[in-house]
Write an enzyme that holds these catalytic residues in place. Structure first.
Site, mmCIF file in Angstrom:
data_model
loop_
_atom_site.group_PDB
_atom_site.id
_atom_site.type_symbol
_atom_site.label_atom_id
_atom_site.label_comp_id
_atom_site.label_asym_id
_atom_site.label_seq_id
_atom_site.Cartn_x
_atom_site.Cartn_y
_atom_site.Cartn_z
ATOM 1 N N HIS A 13 17.345 67.443 -32.784
ATOM 2 C CA HIS A 13 18.258 66.657 -31.927
ATOM 3 C C HIS A 13 19.007 65.681 -32.823
ATOM 4 O O HIS A 13 18.455 64.676 -33.254
ATOM 5 C CB HIS A 13 17.476 65.889 -30.851
ATOM 6 C CG HIS A 13 18.340 65.074 -29.937
ATOM 7 N ND1 HIS A 13 18.213 65.119 -28.566
ATOM 8 C CD2 HIS A 13 19.341 64.194 -30.173
ATOM 9 C CE1 HIS A 13 19.101 64.306 -28.016
ATOM 10 N NE2 HIS A 13 19.790 63.720 -28.976
ATOM 11 N N HIS A 15 22.963 63.748 -33.717
ATOM 12 C CA HIS A 15 24.380 63.459 -33.466
ATOM 13 C C HIS A 15 25.087 63.302 -34.803
ATOM 14 O O HIS A 15 24.740 62.412 -35.582
ATOM 15 C CB HIS A 15 24.540 62.155 -32.667
ATOM 16 C CG HIS A 15 23.885 62.208 -31.328
ATOM 17 N ND1 HIS A 15 24.536 62.600 -30.185
ATOM 18 C CD2 HIS A 15 22.607 61.936 -30.945
ATOM 19 C CE1 HIS A 15 23.700 62.564 -29.154
ATOM 20 N NE2 HIS A 15 22.524 62.169 -29.599
ATOM 21 N N LEU A 16 26.069 64.158 -35.052
ATOM 22 C CA LEU A 16 26.811 64.054 -36.320
ATOM 23 C C LEU A 16 28.215 63.499 -36.123
ATOM 24 O O LEU A 16 28.890 63.193 -37.102
ATOM 25 C CB LEU A 16 26.908 65.431 -36.992
ATOM 26 C CG LEU A 16 25.644 65.955 -37.667
ATOM 27 C CD1 LEU A 16 25.899 67.359 -38.233
ATOM 28 C CD2 LEU A 16 25.160 65.022 -38.772
ATOM 29 N N ARG A 17 28.657 63.431 -34.857
ATOM 30 C CA ARG A 17 30.029 62.962 -34.555
ATOM 31 C C ARG A 17 31.071 63.858 -35.223
ATOM 32 O O ARG A 17 30.818 65.011 -35.510
ATOM 33 C CB ARG A 17 30.230 61.492 -34.977
ATOM 34 C CG ARG A 17 29.091 60.549 -34.616
ATOM 35 C CD ARG A 17 28.802 60.469 -33.153
ATOM 36 N NE ARG A 17 27.860 59.393 -32.858
ATOM 37 C CZ ARG A 17 27.128 59.328 -31.758
ATOM 38 N NH1 ARG A 17 27.181 60.295 -30.843
ATOM 39 N NH2 ARG A 17 26.317 58.314 -31.554
ATOM 40 N N ASN A 41 28.065 65.849 -27.595
ATOM 41 C CA ASN A 41 28.737 64.783 -26.832
ATOM 42 C C ASN A 41 29.834 64.096 -27.648
ATOM 43 O O ASN A 41 29.842 62.891 -27.827
ATOM 44 C CB ASN A 41 27.718 63.758 -26.304
ATOM 45 C CG ASN A 41 26.959 63.025 -27.396
ATOM 46 O OD1 ASN A 41 26.787 63.564 -28.496
ATOM 47 N ND2 ASN A 41 26.517 61.822 -27.128
ATOM 48 N N LYS A 99 23.104 71.799 -23.430
ATOM 49 C CA LYS A 99 22.624 70.436 -23.223
ATOM 50 C C LYS A 99 23.028 69.912 -21.849
ATOM 51 O O LYS A 99 24.211 69.909 -21.504
ATOM 52 C CB LYS A 99 23.220 69.533 -24.318
ATOM 53 C CG LYS A 99 22.902 68.056 -24.170
ATOM 54 C CD LYS A 99 21.448 67.761 -24.505
ATOM 55 C CE LYS A 99 21.100 66.323 -24.174
ATOM 56 N NZ LYS A 99 20.731 65.548 -25.334
ATOM 57 N N HIS A 136 18.634 65.719 -21.296
ATOM 58 C CA HIS A 136 18.531 64.263 -21.370
ATOM 59 C C HIS A 136 17.904 63.842 -20.049
ATOM 60 O O HIS A 136 18.573 63.813 -19.019
ATOM 61 C CB HIS A 136 19.910 63.608 -21.565
ATOM 62 C CG HIS A 136 19.812 62.119 -21.712
ATOM 63 N ND1 HIS A 136 20.052 61.474 -22.898
ATOM 64 C CD2 HIS A 136 19.450 61.160 -20.819
ATOM 65 C CE1 HIS A 136 19.844 60.163 -22.724
ATOM 66 N NE2 HIS A 136 19.489 59.956 -21.469
ATOM 67 N N HIS A 174 13.921 63.737 -26.640
ATOM 68 C CA HIS A 174 13.557 62.339 -26.896
ATOM 69 C C HIS A 174 12.667 61.767 -25.799
ATOM 70 O O HIS A 174 13.043 60.837 -25.089
ATOM 71 C CB HIS A 174 14.777 61.447 -27.136
ATOM 72 C CG HIS A 174 15.976 61.717 -26.259
ATOM 73 N ND1 HIS A 174 15.887 61.819 -24.903
ATOM 74 C CD2 HIS A 174 17.269 61.885 -26.561
ATOM 75 C CE1 HIS A 174 17.100 62.039 -24.411
ATOM 76 N NE2 HIS A 174 17.942 62.092 -25.397
ATOM 77 N N ASP A 247 17.289 62.257 -32.937
ATOM 78 C CA ASP A 247 18.293 61.574 -32.122
ATOM 79 C C ASP A 247 19.025 60.519 -32.956
ATOM 80 O O ASP A 247 19.427 59.476 -32.428
ATOM 81 C CB ASP A 247 17.675 60.950 -30.866
ATOM 82 C CG ASP A 247 18.724 60.576 -29.832
ATOM 83 O OD1 ASP A 247 19.880 61.022 -29.956
ATOM 84 O OD2 ASP A 247 18.392 59.820 -28.914
ATOM 85 N N ALA A 263 24.611 52.577 -27.219
ATOM 86 C CA ALA A 263 23.246 53.019 -27.508
ATOM 87 C C ALA A 263 23.232 54.002 -28.662
ATOM 88 O O ALA A 263 24.061 54.909 -28.721
ATOM 89 C CB ALA A 263 22.664 53.678 -26.259
HETATM 90 C C1 NCD Z 1 23.254 58.985 -28.126
HETATM 91 C C2 NCD Z 1 24.670 58.862 -28.670
HETATM 92 O O1 NCD Z 1 25.030 57.780 -29.130
HETATM 93 O O2 NCD Z 1 25.407 59.849 -28.644
HETATM 94 N N1 NCD Z 1 22.705 57.674 -27.992
HETATM 95 C C3 NCD Z 1 21.410 57.338 -27.978
HETATM 96 O O3 NCD Z 1 21.090 56.161 -27.753
HETATM 97 N N2 NCD Z 1 20.462 58.213 -28.226
HETATM 98 C C4 NCD Z 1 23.232 59.764 -26.877
HETATM 99 C C5 NCD Z 1 21.876 60.192 -26.430
HETATM 100 O O4 NCD Z 1 21.242 61.058 -27.036
HETATM 101 O O5 NCD Z 1 21.392 59.655 -25.411
HETATM 102 ZN ZN ZN Z 2 20.847 62.046 -28.529
#
Ligand code: NCD
Ligand code: ZN
Length: 345
Positions: A13, A15-17, A41, A99, A136, A174, A247, A263
């Site tokens: 899991h 996030h690489l943006r 996302n 997802k 999620h 998560h 995450d 977040a």
């Molecule tokens: C994640 C994000 O910033 O994309 N933020 C987080 O707090 N984990 C989104 C997510 O996985 O809930």
């Molecule tokens: Zn996440």
């Protein structure tokens, strides 16, 4: 010097943006991890197989030339998602999971799902073709307290999905509560859970005591201490149903250090050092490989990585940067608040 050798880990899991942030962070994952499940996302989100293919190409182009890294792509489920496109994504080998974000649950989730009935046809197709749903697991109902949102989701939504579609494979992502751990333990099949690095280390006091600490704020939010203990027990148990999903969720500092900070905690760079510390504290170093390198691929039907990495306990603490610099701005690195002695070789 104490050393352990484990199969190269994966991150289930991440996030690489995109753009400058992607370029600034991807090397921190590809340095240690062989593969990662990439969260969809973005703005706009990765909703079609075509989007996922283009995003995968952008990720691969950003990976440092001397690293080997395989991004495993996901689709962001919407009420308009086309089941044929999803099936095509799986058949072509491009899509590893879909997802589910309840609309409004977290960063960039407004395009997510409001009404589960509307996505049932896609979920039915996924159950039929054996494609995993990554969830999620938080309700978004305003009346539900933010610290209860995971437990209520399990009761009101997840259990319903699983009873309607027992063949659907679900990853509860998560997991942050004892209720989540117990729910996974009670299931005999088709359910597994990822656990982050930071939820093994912080509880909700770390966010709020002595002032608001935006760099410990993530979703699902860290809970009470007994939940953290339940997560530690599950992660270090060796149980196949639990595996690492960091995450790691980078946001540039101005987006976190403000009146309405977003977040996400950035852990890619020091996750393996943090995990070795946690597993050593729990007398479970021999089970770190199961959690970080074996259970995840087994769940997703993939072989474990062939290569190994060596973790070495050094007398002097390893100095990780407090922030990394990207062309989009600085990103604060997760501070576990204990010295890190385990280095990755
Ligand atoms: C994640 C994000 O910033 O994309 N933020 C987080 O707090 N984990 C989104 C997510 O996985 O809930
Ligand atoms: Zn996440």
């Amino acid at each position: 010097m104490k050393t352990i050798s484990i199969r190269r880990p994966d991150d289930w899991h991440l996030h690489l943006r995109d753009g400058a942030v992607l370029a600034g962070v991807v090397g921190d994952s590809s340095r240690h991890f062989g593969r990662a499940i990439i969260m969809p996302n973005l703005v706009p989100p990765v909703v079609t197989t075509q989007d996922a293919k283009a995003y995968r190409d952008r990720i691969l182009a950003a990976v440092p030339a001397d690293h080997r890294f395989e991004p495993l792509m996901t689709l962001y489920l919407t009420e308009q998602t086309n089941a044929d496109d999803v099936e095509e994504g799986k058949r072509s080998g491009l899509i590893t999971a879909v997802k589910l974000y309840p609309a409004g649950a977290t960063t960039n989730s407004h395009g997510g799902v409001r009404d589960l009935d509307k996505v049932m046809p896609v979920l039915e197709r996924m159950a039929r073709i054996g494609l995993t749903l990554c969830v999620h697991g938080e309700v978004t109902t305003p009346e539900v307290d933010i610290f209860d949102r995971e437990a209520v989701f399990i009761e009101e939504k997840l259990d319903l999905i699983r009873r309607r579609l027992p063949e659907l494979r679900v990853t509860m992502e998560h997991v942050t509560t004892k209720e989540g751990i117990d729910y996974i333990l009670a299931a005999d099949r088709n359910l597994a859970g990822s656990i982050t690095t930071h939820h093994l280390i912080i509880n909700r006091n770390d966010i709020l005591v002595g002032g608001i600490r935006p760099h410990y704020f993530c979703l699902p939010v860290a809970k009470r201490e007994h939940h953290r203990q339940a997560l530690r027990k599950a992660a270090t148990s060796g149980d196949q149903r639990f595996f690492l999903g960091t995450d790691s969720a980078p946001h540039v500092d101005p987006l976190k250090e403000c009146a309405c900070g977003c977040a996400g905690i950035y852990t890619s760079i020091n996750t393996m050092s943090c995990l070795a510390h946690v597993f050593e504290e729990e007398n479970a170093l021999d089970r770190l490989e199961a959690f970080a390198s074996l259970n995840g691929p087994a769940w997703y039907g993939l072989p474990a990585n062939e290569e190994t990495i060596v973790l070495e306990k050094q007398p002097d603490p390893i100095v990780y940067p407090a922030k990394i610099d990207t062309d989009a701005g600085p990103i604060t690195v997760f501070d576990p608040k204990f010295p890190l002695h385990w280095a990755v070789r």
